[in-house]
Design an enzyme around this catalytic site. Sequence first.
Site, PDB file in Angstrom:
ATOM      1  N   SER A 123      -5.589  38.417 -14.941  1.00  0.00           N
ATOM      2  CA  SER A 123      -5.682  37.599 -16.143  1.00  0.00           C
ATOM      3  C   SER A 123      -5.417  36.135 -15.785  1.00  0.00           C
ATOM      4  CB  SER A 123      -4.715  38.132 -17.205  1.00  0.00           C
ATOM      5  OG  SER A 123      -5.024  37.620 -18.476  1.00  0.00           O
ATOM      6  N   ASP A 266     -14.141  44.382 -20.800  1.00  0.00           N
ATOM      7  CA  ASP A 266     -13.192  43.312 -21.096  1.00  0.00           C
ATOM      8  C   ASP A 266     -13.737  42.413 -22.205  1.00  0.00           C
ATOM      9  OD1 ASP A 266     -11.272  41.251 -21.020  1.00  0.00           O
ATOM     10  OD2 ASP A 266     -11.112  41.315 -18.837  1.00  0.00           O
ATOM     11  N   HIS A 299      -9.576  44.612 -21.489  1.00  0.00           N
ATOM     12  CA  HIS A 299      -8.864  43.726 -20.563  1.00  0.00           C
ATOM     13  C   HIS A 299      -7.682  44.428 -19.886  1.00  0.00           C
ATOM     14  CE1 HIS A 299      -7.479  39.957 -18.897  1.00  0.00           C
ATOM     15  NE2 HIS A 299      -6.299  40.089 -19.481  1.00  0.00           N
TER      16      HIS A 299
END
Length: 338
Positions: A123, A266, A299
């Site tokens: 991330s 995602d 995600h």
Amino acid sequence: MLREIVIDQFENSAGKVQDIRLSFQFFGNKPTEAPVVLVNHALTGNSEVTGEFGWWKDLIGEDKCIDLRKYCVLAINIPGNGYKGHEVFKEYKDFKLKDIARLQAKVLEKLNIDKLYAIIGGSIGGALAWELAVLKPALAKHIIPVATDFKATDWLVANCRIQEHILNNSSNPVHDARMHAMTFYRTPQSLAQKFENKKNEGKQVFEVENWLLHHGEKLKNRFNLDSYKFLNHLLTTIDISGGKGDHIQYAGQIKGHIHIVTVNSDLFFLAEENRKAYKGLSRFKPEVSYYEIDSIHGHDAFLIETEQLVRFLKPVFEIKEDRFYGVAEKRNKVLSLK
């Protein structure tokens, strides 16, 4: 053990100068005795990357993919994340993510680490890996940005703007912002599989509502409001080009092997953007690889689908001989001091 370094008179992107205190942890071997892997944490993470409470303990540890018997793992807290009571920044918009990369480079310099075997992060930690690799193109042999991007897309900025409004206007800001965030960290399919539209009869709410409330309360009890604002802001400043726009050109300056890891579902850092990056880089850079985690979980799959991630990365972290990247030079440097 948590250690500290102070970077004196650091000038940020807004031109403001201040002393900045950073905290970090080493795991596994000493940096003079094994190749060093820098691990960057995600938005609500910290330097506790392995061990009983480590957020990436399924990937990092003894006999794990990043084996602490073979490597030295370094994890630096993003200054302002508030971990263990460390400083937070009230004037958070004075900083960009590239400033954090510059700070990391200064920490490495103070620790006498001039080469890394790998930089890996998930991330925002993966975006920070991109920024550091562009800042120091010859620093690492492997660069592994996971579930991220080297730029802030319109979609990312839009979600961060909503987060900012919640954080600035809600009466329960961290709790409510986290509930919103959980909806784009996962997918409709992931939530449907997990909850099956069931109700929590005791609380008279749907189980998915109970889950969101739980995550909101959990983060509220362990994360600082100013830290959340700061990290959310940093997401909007991801830009390895420094505003010039040609991201592929800047990524192409990286000397090490780039391993792009994305998640096909995602909804935060889109797989489509990572595919474009890979295609653009592979036209002129042979040392670039692309891996796609197949998951319904969105995600958060980079933390959930560990088996797939290990399968992709195991060949990168298999060391077959004692001549590690940079370690021979370090040993010679240490011997010369005796």
